[in-house]
Design a protein around this motif. Sequence first.
Motif, mmCIF file in Angstrom:
data_model
loop_
_atom_site.group_PDB
_atom_site.id
_atom_site.type_symbol
_atom_site.label_atom_id
_atom_site.label_comp_id
_atom_site.label_asym_id
_atom_site.label_seq_id
_atom_site.Cartn_x
_atom_site.Cartn_y
_atom_site.Cartn_z
ATOM 1 N N ASP A 401 0.830 -1.201 0.000
ATOM 2 C CA ASP A 401 0.000 0.000 0.000
ATOM 3 C C ASP A 401 0.866 1.254 0.000
ATOM 4 O O ASP A 401 0.573 2.231 -0.712
ATOM 5 C CB ASP A 401 -0.920 0.026 1.235
ATOM 6 N N ILE A 402 1.941 1.240 0.789
ATOM 7 C CA ILE A 402 2.807 2.412 0.894
ATOM 8 C C ILE A 402 3.580 2.628 -0.403
ATOM 9 O O ILE A 402 3.755 3.763 -0.850
ATOM 10 C CB ILE A 402 3.761 2.253 2.097
ATOM 11 N N CYS A 403 4.012 1.552 -1.038
ATOM 12 C CA CYS A 403 4.695 1.675 -2.336
ATOM 13 C C CYS A 403 3.775 2.278 -3.383
ATOM 14 O O CYS A 403 4.168 3.168 -4.152
ATOM 15 C CB CYS A 403 5.201 0.308 -2.797
ATOM 16 N N GLU A 404 2.530 1.825 -3.426
ATOM 17 C CA GLU A 404 1.554 2.367 -4.370
ATOM 18 C C GLU A 404 1.268 3.837 -4.072
ATOM 19 O O GLU A 404 1.082 4.647 -4.987
ATOM 20 C CB GLU A 404 0.257 1.548 -4.302
ATOM 21 N N MET A 405 1.238 4.171 -2.780
ATOM 22 C CA MET A 405 1.013 5.549 -2.371
ATOM 23 C C MET A 405 2.141 6.451 -2.879
ATOM 24 O O MET A 405 1.903 7.543 -3.421
ATOM 25 C CB MET A 405 0.932 5.593 -0.842
ATOM 26 N N ALA A 406 3.380 5.997 -2.710
ATOM 27 C CA ALA A 406 4.536 6.778 -3.158
ATOM 28 C C ALA A 406 4.534 6.940 -4.679
ATOM 29 O O ALA A 406 4.813 8.029 -5.210
ATOM 30 C CB ALA A 406 5.827 6.106 -2.705
ATOM 31 N N GLU A 407 4.198 5.865 -5.380
ATOM 32 C CA GLU A 407 4.148 5.938 -6.844
ATOM 33 C C GLU A 407 3.098 6.921 -7.317
ATOM 34 O O GLU A 407 3.314 7.674 -8.276
ATOM 35 C CB GLU A 407 3.864 4.546 -7.416
ATOM 36 N N LYS A 408 1.970 6.958 -6.632
ATOM 37 C CA LYS A 408 0.902 7.884 -7.008
ATOM 38 C C LYS A 408 1.334 9.330 -6.802
ATOM 39 O O LYS A 408 1.078 10.198 -7.645
ATOM 40 C CB LYS A 408 -0.344 7.580 -6.185
ATOM 41 N N ILE A 409 1.995 9.597 -5.678
ATOM 42 C CA ILE A 409 2.460 10.956 -5.404
ATOM 43 C C ILE A 409 3.513 11.375 -6.422
ATOM 44 O O ILE A 409 3.466 12.482 -6.974
ATOM 45 C CB ILE A 409 3.020 11.051 -3.969
ATOM 46 N N ASN A 410 4.454 10.485 -6.697
ATOM 47 C CA ASN A 410 5.556 10.823 -7.608
ATOM 48 C C ASN A 410 5.108 10.934 -9.055
ATOM 49 O O ASN A 410 5.770 11.594 -9.866
ATOM 50 C CB ASN A 410 6.675 9.790 -7.485
ATOM 51 N N ALA A 411 3.991 10.281 -9.397
ATOM 52 C CA ALA A 411 3.499 10.320 -10.777
ATOM 53 C C ALA A 411 2.464 11.417 -10.984
ATOM 54 O O ALA A 411 1.831 11.474 -12.040
ATOM 55 C CB ALA A 411 2.895 8.959 -11.140
ATOM 56 N N SER A 412 2.299 12.290 -9.999
ATOM 57 C CA SER A 412 1.309 13.363 -10.105
ATOM 58 C C SER A 412 1.598 14.239 -11.318
ATOM 59 O O SER A 412 2.765 14.502 -11.661
ATOM 60 C CB SER A 412 1.333 14.210 -8.833
ATOM 61 N N GLU A 413 0.538 14.695 -11.963
ATOM 62 C CA GLU A 413 0.671 15.475 -13.197
ATOM 63 C C GLU A 413 1.465 16.752 -12.975
ATOM 64 O O GLU A 413 2.276 17.154 -13.823
ATOM 65 C CB GLU A 413 -0.724 15.804 -13.744
ATOM 66 N N ASN A 414 1.252 17.433 -11.840
ATOM 67 C CA ASN A 414 1.934 18.707 -11.590
ATOM 68 C C ASN A 414 3.398 18.530 -11.213
ATOM 69 O O ASN A 414 4.207 19.445 -11.392
ATOM 70 C CB ASN A 414 1.226 19.466 -10.464
ATOM 71 N N ARG A 415 3.729 17.363 -10.655
ATOM 72 C CA ARG A 415 5.093 17.061 -10.228
ATOM 73 C C ARG A 415 5.670 18.150 -9.324
ATOM 74 O O ARG A 415 6.819 18.572 -9.480
ATOM 75 C CB ARG A 415 6.009 16.847 -11.447
ATOM 76 N N TYR A 416 4.853 18.597 -8.396
ATOM 77 C CA TYR A 416 5.320 19.589 -7.434
ATOM 78 C C TYR A 416 6.353 18.994 -6.479
ATOM 79 O O TYR A 416 7.321 19.640 -6.121
ATOM 80 C CB TYR A 416 4.151 20.127 -6.607
ATOM 81 N N ILE A 417 6.100 17.757 -6.025
ATOM 82 C CA ILE A 417 6.975 17.136 -5.040
ATOM 83 C C ILE A 417 7.254 15.685 -5.428
ATOM 84 O O ILE A 417 6.603 15.122 -6.312
ATOM 85 C CB ILE A 417 6.368 17.176 -3.623
ATOM 86 N N LYS A 418 8.192 15.107 -4.718
ATOM 87 C CA LYS A 418 8.514 13.702 -4.860
ATOM 88 C C LYS A 418 8.855 13.165 -3.476
ATOM 89 O O LYS A 418 9.388 13.899 -2.638
ATOM 90 C CB LYS A 418 9.709 13.526 -5.809
ATOM 91 N N VAL A 419 8.547 11.894 -3.235
ATOM 92 C CA VAL A 419 8.872 11.307 -1.937
ATOM 93 C C VAL A 419 9.892 10.187 -2.114
ATOM 94 O O VAL A 419 9.932 9.510 -3.144
ATOM 95 C CB VAL A 419 7.617 10.748 -1.224
ATOM 96 N N ARG A 420 10.722 10.013 -1.084
ATOM 97 C CA ARG A 420 11.715 8.944 -1.051
ATOM 98 C C ARG A 420 11.588 8.191 0.265
ATOM 99 O O ARG A 420 11.250 8.760 1.299
ATOM 100 C CB ARG A 420 13.144 9.503 -1.153
ATOM 101 N N ASN A 421 11.901 6.906 0.222
ATOM 102 C CA ASN A 421 11.966 6.069 1.434
ATOM 103 C C ASN A 421 10.694 6.137 2.277
ATOM 104 O O ASN A 421 10.745 6.132 3.507
ATOM 105 C CB ASN A 421 13.158 6.485 2.302
ATOM 106 N N LEU A 422 9.555 6.193 1.622
ATOM 107 C CA LEU A 422 8.289 6.257 2.350
ATOM 108 C C LEU A 422 8.039 4.922 3.053
ATOM 109 O O LEU A 422 8.154 3.854 2.456
ATOM 110 C CB LEU A 422 7.139 6.553 1.381
ATOM 111 N N LYS A 423 7.704 4.981 4.346
ATOM 112 C CA LYS A 423 7.486 3.746 5.103
ATOM 113 C C LYS A 423 6.728 4.040 6.387
ATOM 114 O O LYS A 423 6.642 5.181 6.838
ATOM 115 C CB LYS A 423 8.825 3.076 5.426
ATOM 116 N N LEU A 424 6.166 2.968 6.933
ATOM 117 C CA LEU A 424 5.496 3.041 8.232
ATOM 118 C C LEU A 424 6.581 2.976 9.303
ATOM 119 O O LEU A 424 7.401 2.069 9.313
ATOM 120 C CB LEU A 424 4.527 1.866 8.387
ATOM 121 N N ILE A 425 6.588 3.951 10.208
ATOM 122 C CA ILE A 425 7.647 4.017 11.210
ATOM 123 C C ILE A 425 7.046 4.177 12.594
ATOM 124 O O ILE A 425 5.880 4.547 12.754
ATOM 125 C CB ILE A 425 8.628 5.166 10.911
ATOM 126 N N GLY A 426 7.829 3.896 13.599
ATOM 127 C CA GLY A 426 7.363 3.992 14.977
ATOM 128 C C GLY A 426 7.369 5.424 15.477
ATOM 129 O O GLY A 426 7.981 6.323 14.884
#
Length: 557
Positions: A401-426
Amino acid sequence: MEGLKGDRGSSSPSSARVDALESLPPPHVIHDLLSVGVCGRCILRMFGVQGDLYSRQKLTPSTLWSINSESIVSNVTLEENGLFPQGPRSCSYFSREIEPPQDNCCVCLGILQLTFNHGKECFRSPGGGNPIDDFTVMLSEQIKKEGHQIGGFCLEISIPPVILANERAIWLYMKNKYESEDWFREKCPMDCISVKDALKISISGSLEKNLGVKFGMDSFRIRLIYAHFKTSVDLQTSLAKAQGTNRKKKEMVRHDAEEYNKDVKKECILQEKNESDTAIRRALNDLQDDVFCEHFILPPEKVKESCVLSTQYYRMPIYIGGRYLKFSRKVSQTRWIIDDERMGEASVEEILGSNILLVCKGDSYKFHAAGREDIDVRMLGSGRPFLVEVSNARSVPSSNDICEMAEKINASENRYIKVRNLKLIGSEAWSLMHEGEAEKQKQYAAVVWISRPLTEEDERKINSTENMEITQRTPIRVLHRRSPMDRKRMIHWMTAEKIAGSSQYFLLHLCTQAGTYIKEFVHGDFGRTHPNIGSILGCRAEILQLDVTDVKMDCFD
């Protein structure tokens, strides 16, 4: 299902049952307590009975002692231990034919009898039903209705502080009546099991069955908040008298109580206030027994009205973090609205938060980042560490789910931002990130203009800078949100790189302590930052463009 302290895990069921019943007082005392309105579970817990007896579906007066007949131990043995009264006189105490109507318990106010008011209706198990199962089925249905996906649960219970006064009143009642009897001298109020623990033992097994998950320490919480208006007001009035409170304060208590009664939800919210409850408990503990007996009824009066129950189902916040890169100079870090007008085209907070909240199905989110950058500053390099804190997530996202979430953000049409190393953390990453915000190093690249041509001597001065301390008075542009004060910051190193075709422009690379205002370090902010690039070079300096190129925090890589 977890027991309470002192569970005899190595004992056989029969011996554990006998040991439990040995904790009980003689039959005539139990009969007395039942007659004054104490429920079966309160009798068990007030005498420190351990084990699973609380989870029995019914603990009515007639079944309280019929538990004995289920023991493998013979009736003769039970009789020798004084646990199974024989003879017509003793049996009459607990005749199955005489089953008095059950009011709400005068100690627990019906909480351990599983009766309560929910909205305008009183919840009471139908005749012949199992009150524990009926109660837990209701809770389970509400949890499923709210769409929670859970792998376990933890119970949190809030009860009216008047229950502590009721327990003390019962003990003092027994002391006044039975102090001369041998059994009483062996008992200690400190052995009493709390209503909260007794309720947890009573319902946790049934909840496990209905929810299909285990009870224990878990991030998903089932919170049961009990409140009882009438007895709470009576308690405050009695305490006021016992403490010698003046009449005016008493009238304020009554007025407040009338206001609370207008809205049941207010009563539940007030019951949650730990400070108020703690003050009441402290006041009760401070009362001497003779003063308590003077101002409180012994034993407590029977209660007709049930408690009001408010339920909350929530998960402790979950954290999804990583690093973000921001490529647009028209995107702010956080949502920026002035006079109902948006500043910039979007915000990092909203882009990340909305996507994460959608997957987690939470109530809300909070965005946290290791430092800030202005709307016109890009965040490049390895990116800035961030956390999105999701409240009451109905679903905990998987790695996919988190990988798909990151791909969706990074593939946004406007490309305002990009995320790296997205993960569930404590949640420990929260403290690490704020430690980094205050103590770690950050690297920047800025296009700088000076009022004269850049010389080799200027380059030498800049390039030789190492661990230079500067003083920054709160910048003018942030005075509206930060207190005015001087802050010491460190410039670890700087380099100057000429820009081809221009003598007055150069690229400034620098590494600074977190929290350094880079724009002000370049132009000086009317002398509020010293030294600065202008004072070092002896000329006017302005910053045209600024990028953050690296935020060194290994825990997010």
